[in-house]
Design a protein around this motif. Structure first.
Motif, short mmCIF file in Angstrom:
data_model
loop_
_atom_site.label_atom_id
_atom_site.label_comp_id
_atom_site.label_asym_id
_atom_site.label_seq_id
_atom_site.Cartn_x
_atom_site.Cartn_y
_atom_site.Cartn_z
N GLY A 198 0.83 -1.20 0.00
CA GLY A 198 0.00 0.00 0.00
C GLY A 198 0.86 1.25 0.00
O GLY A 198 2.04 1.21 -0.35
N THR A 199 0.26 2.35 0.40
CA THR A 199 0.95 3.63 0.40
C THR A 199 0.96 4.21 1.80
O THR A 199 0.13 3.87 2.65
CB THR A 199 0.26 4.62 -0.55
OG1 THR A 199 -1.05 4.90 -0.05
CG2 THR A 199 0.18 4.05 -1.95
N LEU A 200 1.90 5.12 1.99
CA LEU A 200 1.99 5.80 3.27
C LEU A 200 0.72 6.58 3.57
O LEU A 200 0.23 6.60 4.70
CB LEU A 200 3.22 6.73 3.27
CG LEU A 200 3.38 7.62 4.51
CD1 LEU A 200 3.61 6.75 5.75
CD2 LEU A 200 4.55 8.57 4.32
N GLU A 201 0.17 7.25 2.51
CA GLU A 201 -1.02 8.08 2.70
C GLU A 201 -2.22 7.26 3.15
O GLU A 201 -3.11 7.77 3.83
CB GLU A 201 -1.36 8.81 1.40
CG GLU A 201 -0.32 9.82 0.93
CD GLU A 201 0.88 9.18 0.27
OE1 GLU A 201 1.88 9.86 0.03
OE2 GLU A 201 0.81 7.95 -0.01
N ASN A 202 -2.25 5.99 2.78
CA ASN A 202 -3.37 5.13 3.16
C ASN A 202 -2.97 4.12 4.23
O ASN A 202 -3.51 3.02 4.30
CB ASN A 202 -3.91 4.38 1.93
CG ASN A 202 -5.34 3.87 2.15
OD1 ASN A 202 -6.12 4.51 2.84
ND2 ASN A 202 -5.66 2.74 1.55
N ASN A 203 -1.97 4.51 5.10
CA ASN A 203 -1.54 3.70 6.23
C ASN A 203 -1.09 2.30 5.81
O ASN A 203 -1.32 1.33 6.53
CB ASN A 203 -2.64 3.59 7.28
CG ASN A 203 -3.01 4.94 7.87
OD1 ASN A 203 -2.14 5.76 8.13
ND2 ASN A 203 -4.29 5.17 8.04
N GLY A 204 -0.47 2.22 4.65
CA GLY A 204 0.07 0.94 4.21
C GLY A 204 -0.91 0.06 3.47
O GLY A 204 -0.57 -1.06 3.10
N CYS A 205 -2.12 0.52 3.26
CA CYS A 205 -3.13 -0.28 2.55
C CYS A 205 -3.23 0.19 1.09
O CYS A 205 -3.02 1.37 0.79
CB CYS A 205 -4.50 -0.14 3.21
SG CYS A 205 -4.59 -0.89 4.86
N PRO A 206 -3.57 -0.71 0.17
CA PRO A 206 -3.79 -0.29 -1.21
C PRO A 206 -5.08 0.51 -1.30
O PRO A 206 -6.03 0.29 -0.54
CB PRO A 206 -3.90 -1.62 -1.96
CG PRO A 206 -4.37 -2.60 -0.93
CD PRO A 206 -3.75 -2.17 0.37
N TRP A 207 -5.09 1.49 -2.22
CA TRP A 207 -6.32 2.25 -2.39
C TRP A 207 -7.38 1.38 -3.03
O TRP A 207 -7.12 0.63 -3.97
CB TRP A 207 -6.07 3.48 -3.28
CG TRP A 207 -5.23 4.53 -2.62
CD1 TRP A 207 -3.94 4.84 -2.88
CD2 TRP A 207 -5.65 5.39 -1.55
NE1 TRP A 207 -3.51 5.85 -2.07
CE2 TRP A 207 -4.54 6.22 -1.23
CE3 TRP A 207 -6.84 5.55 -0.84
CZ2 TRP A 207 -4.59 7.18 -0.24
CZ3 TRP A 207 -6.89 6.51 0.15
CH2 TRP A 207 -5.78 7.31 0.46
N GLY A 208 -8.60 1.51 -2.58
CA GLY A 208 -9.71 0.75 -3.13
C GLY A 208 -10.53 1.57 -4.12
O GLY A 208 -10.18 2.70 -4.46
N ASP A 209 -11.61 0.98 -4.58
CA ASP A 209 -12.55 1.66 -5.51
C ASP A 209 -13.95 1.27 -5.06
O ASP A 209 -14.57 0.36 -5.61
CB ASP A 209 -12.27 1.23 -6.94
CG ASP A 209 -13.21 1.92 -7.94
OD1 ASP A 209 -13.86 2.90 -7.55
OD2 ASP A 209 -13.28 1.45 -9.08
N LYS A 210 -14.41 1.97 -4.03
CA LYS A 210 -15.68 1.59 -3.41
C LYS A 210 -16.86 1.65 -4.39
O LYS A 210 -17.77 0.82 -4.30
CB LYS A 210 -15.95 2.48 -2.19
CG LYS A 210 -15.04 2.20 -1.02
CD LYS A 210 -15.46 2.96 0.24
CE LYS A 210 -15.17 4.44 0.09
NZ LYS A 210 -15.46 5.19 1.34
N ASP A 211 -16.85 2.65 -5.27
CA ASP A 211 -18.01 2.77 -6.17
C ASP A 211 -17.83 2.03 -7.49
O ASP A 211 -18.70 2.05 -8.35
CB ASP A 211 -18.34 4.25 -6.43
CG ASP A 211 -17.12 5.01 -6.98
OD1 ASP A 211 -16.15 4.36 -7.38
OD2 ASP A 211 -17.17 6.26 -6.98
N GLY A 212 -16.66 1.38 -7.64
CA GLY A 212 -16.44 0.56 -8.84
C GLY A 212 -16.40 1.33 -10.14
O GLY A 212 -16.71 0.77 -11.19
N ASP A 213 -15.98 2.59 -10.07
CA ASP A 213 -15.95 3.38 -11.32
C ASP A 213 -14.55 3.41 -11.93
O ASP A 213 -14.25 4.24 -12.78
CB ASP A 213 -16.46 4.79 -11.07
CG ASP A 213 -15.65 5.53 -10.00
OD1 ASP A 213 -14.65 4.95 -9.50
OD2 ASP A 213 -16.02 6.65 -9.64
N SER A 214 -13.70 2.49 -11.45
CA SER A 214 -12.33 2.35 -11.95
C SER A 214 -11.45 3.55 -11.59
O SER A 214 -10.36 3.71 -12.15
CB SER A 214 -12.31 2.15 -13.48
OG SER A 214 -13.04 0.99 -13.82
#
Length: 698
Positions: A509-525
């Motif tokens: 992941g990234t530092l900005e997201n506390n080590g987690c990969p960014w997701g796509d909650k609304d599925g709009d890519s």
């Protein structure tokens, strides 16, 4: 009779301490299995995994008649009779105790319970209320005659073996309050006993009182009074073929409790993140320890013992008659009157109460206060008895070494000072050794020594110095925080963030997201970190948000140049009449954009028109326009093309310079390619020289 008197004298003048065992050593927290001697509760929650005693002996006793300086007594020429101090009383006393702890061991059943098994051999001798004048008379070197005048006296000798089992358990462990208790049960095997009592006994011994003829004399014994004489069956035999007495067994027990005050209890245990607790078993945890116990409750029944009473009134009995008797019992039965005969008697154990108080200054220095109080009266002639003792014992104590200096006040002996030590498997000491060589009136001495195999609880280690003991450290060789069980934080997903701050340690992941990969909650890519509307399906062009259609005409606001008016897609969201009006306005303005002849520079008088065009364009911020340039056919084709391009770019640059977004404008030069009139005439050529601004329809 002389043999008996000499035997009594030897016991009385023996220099022994009180009838306590292992003075000083029993105060040590590392005395191990020896702890059952004074209090069976000692063996639980001890500093040992197990403790094995190989052999240990303690010998001591006391008298209150003779006193000497042992240092002087070791010198050549010392006279016991003239240089010793004598303290004759109406009731002088003496006591002797030999205590042998044989093979014994203790071990832990659990953290809260322990067991000990031991073997022990013990021997007591108690002589009570002997008149000091009797001893002085026998000890008088100026004459061989002596007189004995005793109102009441008693003599008891007893030896026995013990086979014991001790169980101790923690009863309370409530933070700073700790209580444990222990019980010992003992099978007792009598090894031999005898006792005698006298009442109003008078004995006169005349060394030359009996004429045996030929000018020879022997001693003459005249007596009166009563005595009781008891012994196990084989006591009087002179063949020295010793056998353990038959039918001489018994049972005994000890009971004890120990309370500990532990104000710093929290310092002696550690817990890891899984709530697994490790206790410092190798450490003493108390500031104050108080022990209370009763020992040697019980007796031995000599069922085959013989108990006889005699009136010993007789005169002028020849000493040769005594010397020629088979044994003392035979002598009594021959020359005196037996008043009673009984079979079997009971010898009580030396029951005692022990109070022990131990104060811890720190982990090495202690001060112990101990009292040993006999619960057996001196008048109880069929019971062994200890001497009462009060001791103060400063102590230096470590796992492999201890040193102590007992200061004791002993019944019939007064103040005594000793020393002892424990060094690994060896223990040795004396409760009176210092007094024995410094006092001129020392009436006691004792010594103890032994060997054992101690197996201590291991000290907690921290090899990597991270503050987490190895038993709770998953990485004992690498420093790490307690939150990670003593291990250094890793980066399992190799995303550059250590696992302790990485909320997704198994996913990059990234530092900005506390080590987690960014997701796509609304599925709009569009990933949530760049999606301005992460919960609504949108487009990349609108930062992940859906486009609006304010007037609901099917044309998104971004393309709708009439956001608040319903229009058509063909007219960019505007009604037809608005488009026609807009285009007409632009056409009208464009006709009056004038250029210098043959040049691309705009005439000064067209500036006002261009400013009005800017106002129109600003009124439709979502609209895009083409700026198209045209020429007549006069001149070369290439020159006309370049001129048209230059002129539309001049218009575009003017508009952009004055606030119109360049992306809304497309400048196109057509040259002479799109005439709207014939170039044959002047009027037609004037119409063809033009600039058009047109709305771009989508």
């Amino acid at each position: 009779m002389k043999k008996i008197i000499v035997s009594i004298l030897l016991i009385v003048v023996s220099f022994f301490l009180n009838a306590q065992s292992y003075i000083g050593f029993l105060s040590d927290n590392y005395s191990g299995v020896h702890g059952v001697i004074s209090n069976p509760a000692n063996i639980v929650d001890s500093r040992f995994k197990t403790d094995i005693n190989l052999a240990g002996t303690s010998v001591f006793g006391s008298n209150d008649y003779f006193g000497i300086n042992l240092f002087d007594a070791t010198k050549d020429g010392y006279s016991f009779d003239s240089e010793s101090k004598k303290s004759p009383l109406d009731d002088n006393n003496a006591a002797l105790n030999i205590d042998i702890l044989g093979p014994a061991f203790m071990f832990n059943l659990s953290d809260k319970s322990s067991l000990a098994l031991f073997t022990r051999a013990r021997s007591f001798a108690n002589i009570n209320e002997i008149n000091g004048a009797t001893i002085a008379s026998i000890d008088d070197d100026t004459t061989d005659d002596y007189n004995i005048n005793e109102a009441d006296f008693s003599v008891l000798g007893h030896a026995w073996a013990e086979f014991g089992i001790s169980y101790a358990r923690v009863l309370l462990n409530n933070k700073q309050h700790f209580l444990k208790g222990g019980l010992t049960l003992k099978y007792l095997q009598g090894l031999g006993s005898t006792y005698a009592t006298g009442n109003e006994l008078i004995l006169n011994y005349d060394a030359d009182g009996t004429d045996i003829g030929g000018g020879q004399t022997t001693g003459s014994i005249s007596t009166s009074g009563n005595i009781t004489y008891a012994r196990y069956a084989d006591f009087d035999n002179d063949d020295y073929d010793y056998e353990v007495p038959d039918n001489s067994v018994g049972f005994g027990g000890d009971l004890g409790f120990i309370y500990e005050w532990r104000p710093n209890h929290a310092d002696y245990k550690k817990s890891d993140t899984d709530s697994i607790t490790y206790k410092y078993k190798d450490k003493n945890k108390y500031k104050l320890k108080i022990g209370l116990s009763i020992t040697d409750i019980g007796y031995i029944d000599y069922k085959d013992g013989i108990k006889e009473g005699y009136n010993v009134t007789n005169t002028a009995v020849s000493e040769d008659e005594y010397d020629n008797s088979d044994d003392f019992g035979d002598f009594l039965n021959t020359f005196y009157t037996r008043t009673n005969l009984g079979m079997g008697y009971i010898i009580d154990l030396p029951t005692a109460l022990h109070l022990n108080v131990d104060w811890s200054f720190n982990s090495k220095l202690f001060l112990n206060f101990n009292t040993d109080l006999s619960l057996i009266s001196k008048d109880r002639i069929t019971a062994n008895r200890i001497s009462n003792v009060v001791s103060l014992i400063p102590r230096y104590e470590r796992k492999w070494f201890s040193f102590y200096i007992p200061l004791s006040v002993i019944e019939n002996n007064g103040f005594r000072m000793g020393a002892g030590l424990r060094a690994g498997p060896l223990y040795v000491g004396s409760g009176t050794v210092i007094s024995a060589f410094t006092s001129d009136n020392n009436r006691g001495a004792d010594v103890y020594a032994g060997l054992k195999i101690p197996v201590y609880h291991s000290a907690s280690k921290d090899k990597d110095d991270d503050g987490i003991i190895d038993k709770l450290d998953d990485c004992p060789k690498e420093p790490g925080p307690v939150e990670n069980k003593g291990c250094p934080w890793g980066d399992a997903d190799e995303d550059g963030l250590l696992d302790n701050i990485d909320k997704c340690p198994e996913e990059g992941g990234t530092l900005e997201n506390n080590g987690c990969p960014w997701g796509d909650k609304d599925g709009d890519s569009i990933l949530d970190n760049v999606d301005a509307c992460p919960d609504l399906v949108g487009t990349k062009e609108n930062n992940g948000c859906p486009w609006k259609d304010t007037d609901g005409d099917g044309v998104y606001d971004k393309d709708d140049i009439c956001i608040n008016e319903v229009g058509t897609v063909a007219n960019n969201g505007c009604p037809e009449e608005v488009i026609e009006k807009l285009q007409k306005t632009l056409d009208d303005y464009a006709k009056v954009i004038l250029f210098n002849h043959g040049k691309s520079s705009i005439k000064e008088e067209s500036t006002e028109v261009l400013s009005e065009i800017i106002e129109v364009l600003n009124a439709y911020p979502n609209a895009s326009f083409t700026i198209e340039g045209h020429t007549d056919s006069i001149g070369s084709y290439e020159l006309n093309q370049k001129l048209s391009e230059a002129r539309v770019n001049s218009v575009k640059n003017f508009l952009v310079k004055n606030g119109i977004d360049a992306s809304r404008l497309i400048a196109i030069g057509y040259g002479e390619r799109r005439p709207i009139a014939t170039n044959m005439y002047k009027d037609g050529r004037a119409k063809n020289r033009r600039v058009e601004i047109n709305l771009i329809k989508k």
